[in-house]
Design a protein around this motif. Structure first.
Motif, mmCIF file in Angstrom:
data_model
loop_
_atom_site.group_PDB
_atom_site.id
_atom_site.type_symbol
_atom_site.label_atom_id
_atom_site.label_comp_id
_atom_site.label_asym_id
_atom_site.label_seq_id
_atom_site.Cartn_x
_atom_site.Cartn_y
_atom_site.Cartn_z
ATOM 1 N N LEU A 94 0.849 -1.191 0.000
ATOM 2 C CA LEU A 94 0.000 0.000 0.000
ATOM 3 C C LEU A 94 0.883 1.239 0.000
ATOM 4 C CD1 LEU A 94 -2.645 -1.031 2.712
ATOM 5 C CD2 LEU A 94 -2.934 -1.111 0.220
ATOM 6 N N ASP A 95 0.600 2.174 -0.892
ATOM 7 C CA ASP A 95 1.327 3.446 -0.909
ATOM 8 C C ASP A 95 0.789 4.413 0.129
ATOM 9 O OD1 ASP A 95 3.173 3.025 -3.176
ATOM 10 O OD2 ASP A 95 1.324 2.859 -4.337
ATOM 11 N N VAL A 96 -0.499 4.333 0.391
ATOM 12 C CA VAL A 96 -1.150 5.252 1.319
ATOM 13 C C VAL A 96 -2.457 4.621 1.775
ATOM 14 C CG1 VAL A 96 -2.340 6.525 -0.532
ATOM 15 C CG2 VAL A 96 -1.889 7.667 1.647
ATOM 16 N N VAL A 97 -2.888 4.971 2.983
ATOM 17 C CA VAL A 97 -4.155 4.469 3.527
ATOM 18 C C VAL A 97 -5.050 5.654 3.855
ATOM 19 C CG1 VAL A 97 -5.254 3.262 5.467
ATOM 20 C CG2 VAL A 97 -3.183 2.332 4.418
ATOM 21 N N PHE A 98 -6.323 5.517 3.542
ATOM 22 C CA PHE A 98 -7.333 6.523 3.886
ATOM 23 C C PHE A 98 -8.246 5.895 4.937
ATOM 24 C CE2 PHE A 98 -9.747 10.261 1.818
ATOM 25 C CZ PHE A 98 -10.396 10.570 2.999
ATOM 26 N N PRO A 99 -7.971 6.151 6.233
ATOM 27 C CA PRO A 99 -8.867 5.616 7.264
ATOM 28 C C PRO A 99 -10.197 6.372 7.257
ATOM 29 C CG PRO A 99 -6.744 6.323 8.178
ATOM 30 C CD PRO A 99 -6.874 6.925 6.823
ATOM 31 N N VAL A 100 -11.285 5.622 7.195
ATOM 32 C CA VAL A 100 -12.626 6.221 7.257
ATOM 33 C C VAL A 100 -13.344 5.573 8.438
ATOM 34 C CG1 VAL A 100 -14.590 6.967 5.872
ATOM 35 C CG2 VAL A 100 -12.520 6.196 4.730
ATOM 36 N N LEU A 101 -12.690 5.621 9.582
ATOM 37 C CA LEU A 101 -13.168 4.939 10.785
ATOM 38 C C LEU A 101 -13.606 5.989 11.798
ATOM 39 C CD1 LEU A 101 -10.253 2.374 10.992
ATOM 40 C CD2 LEU A 101 -12.599 1.835 10.340
ATOM 41 N N HIS A 102 -14.889 6.256 11.873
ATOM 42 C CA HIS A 102 -15.399 7.271 12.790
ATOM 43 C C HIS A 102 -15.510 6.703 14.207
ATOM 44 C CE1 HIS A 102 -16.192 9.331 9.130
ATOM 45 N NE2 HIS A 102 -17.288 8.668 8.825
ATOM 46 N N GLY A 103 -15.172 7.517 15.195
ATOM 47 C CA GLY A 103 -15.363 7.117 16.580
ATOM 48 C C GLY A 103 -14.230 6.257 17.118
ATOM 49 N N LYS A 104 -14.557 5.460 18.136
ATOM 50 C CA LYS A 104 -13.561 4.639 18.806
ATOM 51 C C LYS A 104 -12.940 3.624 17.850
ATOM 52 C CE LYS A 104 -15.329 4.728 23.568
ATOM 53 N NZ LYS A 104 -15.841 3.887 24.672
ATOM 54 N N ASN A 105 -11.729 3.196 18.214
ATOM 55 C CA ASN A 105 -11.009 2.152 17.468
ATOM 56 C C ASN A 105 -10.778 2.539 16.014
ATOM 57 O OD1 ASN A 105 -11.062 0.287 19.753
ATOM 58 N ND2 ASN A 105 -13.244 0.097 19.335
ATOM 59 N N GLY A 106 -10.461 3.797 15.795
ATOM 60 C CA GLY A 106 -10.198 4.237 14.430
ATOM 61 C C GLY A 106 -9.919 5.718 14.320
ATOM 62 N N GLU A 107 -10.704 6.525 15.046
ATOM 63 C CA GLU A 107 -10.508 7.975 15.033
ATOM 64 C C GLU A 107 -9.698 8.421 16.256
ATOM 65 O OE1 GLU A 107 -13.216 12.049 14.346
ATOM 66 O OE2 GLU A 107 -14.191 10.094 14.534
ATOM 67 N N ASP A 108 -9.373 7.488 17.116
ATOM 68 C CA ASP A 108 -8.788 7.805 18.421
ATOM 69 C C ASP A 108 -7.282 7.580 18.500
ATOM 70 O OD1 ASP A 108 -8.857 5.088 18.193
ATOM 71 O OD2 ASP A 108 -10.063 4.717 19.988
ATOM 72 N N GLY A 109 -6.632 7.351 17.370
ATOM 73 C CA GLY A 109 -5.184 7.161 17.354
ATOM 74 C C GLY A 109 -4.747 5.711 17.304
ATOM 75 N N THR A 110 -5.671 4.775 17.478
ATOM 76 C CA THR A 110 -5.297 3.360 17.483
ATOM 77 C C THR A 110 -4.804 2.913 16.110
ATOM 78 O OG1 THR A 110 -7.651 2.882 17.193
ATOM 79 C CG2 THR A 110 -6.768 2.694 19.418
ATOM 80 N N VAL A 111 -5.615 3.128 15.092
ATOM 81 C CA VAL A 111 -5.230 2.742 13.732
ATOM 82 C C VAL A 111 -4.072 3.604 13.240
ATOM 83 C CG1 VAL A 111 -6.007 2.806 11.330
ATOM 84 C CG2 VAL A 111 -7.410 1.687 13.062
ATOM 85 N N GLN A 112 -4.072 4.878 13.621
ATOM 86 C CA GLN A 112 -2.978 5.767 13.219
ATOM 87 C C GLN A 112 -1.649 5.264 13.778
ATOM 88 O OE1 GLN A 112 -5.949 6.699 14.440
ATOM 89 N NE2 GLN A 112 -6.814 7.816 12.720
#
Length: 355
Positions: A94-112
């Motif tokens: 993957l060259d880049v990822v676009f997280p579209v994870l609203h709320g917990k477990n995605g917008e809170d720094g975990t996936v980042q």
């Protein structure tokens, strides 16, 4: 020109899972396929990861999980992988990822944090800024430290509340007076938020909020207009237009935001041009103060009596649905949805040192 491979990451273990699916559908439908190869990565409500290769119209209402065209896969933290590992042992770079994870477990720094470990560029704020903005108590404390005007507030954790609920609430009432807004510190899209007019209301509101998080933020009521400003960029961010919300309910809760057609969005906001410029300036100031990069939607109140601009909250992965403010606010200043997605990906690559 070689195409970049973009992973669109959606779903997640969150109360906003369903909205994430709709946002992802919008992005996938509007991205420039002349520039990007798109890999769709879905996370179920139970936390299982899959590559999805089927009709994008199946994303809403979680119909995608019943497709035969899904393969178990996950993003590896191993920098040598730099992408996905499938259940078949295949590696997809993957060259880049676009997280579209609203709320917990995605917008809170975990996936980042996962993507930072993997050293894969990604759209939006880093792990630290995402976590700070997600936690309303921490975000409010940072805003206070930078002298950014906001409503009076206090925070109560579950342990202290269970020890002496009455003392906790009496202290909050003395500081804030009624009515009081009660919010989970870590949730999204107005989930678990209540407006308390008296102490009985307040007890009920606390129980609702504690179902979403172990920490609750209480804020004074502000009699004002609810306005939002979209921000884009890294070191030199730019603001889109300012929009205004007229909620169908007593306040802009989850149902008023996504289910009630009587809620209205005004673009531009029905405030003076000078006041809109002030909101934009304050949005950029808050964006920088909380360490945001890539994108965020910065929400404010403009008080009806004296026109004060007060920070409400910052959303680091704002909604991308057909009715969402973020893309509409940039469309209002001449940036199409397709162009906006391109700019967000470019900002991710710039931060990742790729361009």
């Amino acid at each position: 020109m070689n195409k970049l491979t973009v992973g669109i990451l959606f779903g997640g273990v969150s109360s906003e899972h369903d909205i994430s699916c709709v946002s992802a559908k919008s992005i996938i439908s509007n991205i420039d396929y002349n520039k990007y190869n798109v890999i769709i990565i879905g996370i179920t409500k139970q936390g299982k990861w899959f590559i999805y290769n089927d009709n994008v119209n199946l994303l809403p209402d979680d119909r995608w999980v019943t497709s035969r065209n899904i393969v178990p896969a996950f993003i590896s933290p191993d920098t040598a992988v730099h992408g996905l590992v499938t259940s078949r042992g295949e590696i997809i770079k993957l060259d880049v990822v676009f997280p579209v994870l609203h709320g917990k477990n995605g917008e809170d720094g975990t996936v980042q944090g996962l993507l930072q470990l993997a050293q894969i560029p990604f759209v939006g704020c880093d792990a630290t800024s995402s976590g700070v903005c997600m936690d309303k108590a921490v975000a409010n404390a940072v805003a206070d430290a930078f002298g950014i005007a906001q409503a009076k507030w206090c925070a109560i954790n579950l342990y202290d509340y269970r020890k002496d609920a009455d003392a906790c609430l009496e202290s909050a009432i003395q500081k804030l007076d009624f009515p009081i807004f009660v919010k989970p510190a870590n949730a999204g899209s107005s989930v678990g938020i209540s407006k308390a007019h008296n102490k009985d209301d307040l007890f009920r509101a606390m129980e609702i909020a504690f179902k979403e998080d172990k920490k609750v933020v209480l804020e004074e009521f502000i009699d004002g207009f609810e306005v939002e400003c979209a921000v884009l960029g890294n070191n030199e961010p730019v603001a889109g237009e300012v929009g205004q919300i007229v909620a169908a309910a007593e306040f802009y809760d989850y149902d008023a935001k996504y289910n009630n057609p009587q809620s209205q969005l005004h673009i531009p906001a029905e405030i003076s041009a000078e006041k809109r410029d002030e909101v934009k300036n304050q949005a950029l100031r808050a964006y920088k103060a909380l360490g945001c990069e890539g994108m965020a939607r910065v929400d404010f109140f403009v008080t009806k009596d004296d026109g004060r601009v007060l920070l409400n909250e910052i959303n680091t992965i704002p909604g991308q649905t057909d009715i969402s403010m973020y893309p509409k606010l940039f469309e209002a200043v001449g940036i199409s949805y397709k162009e906006l997605i391109d700019k967000l990906i470019s900002a991710a690559l710039q931060r990742g040192g790729r361009i």
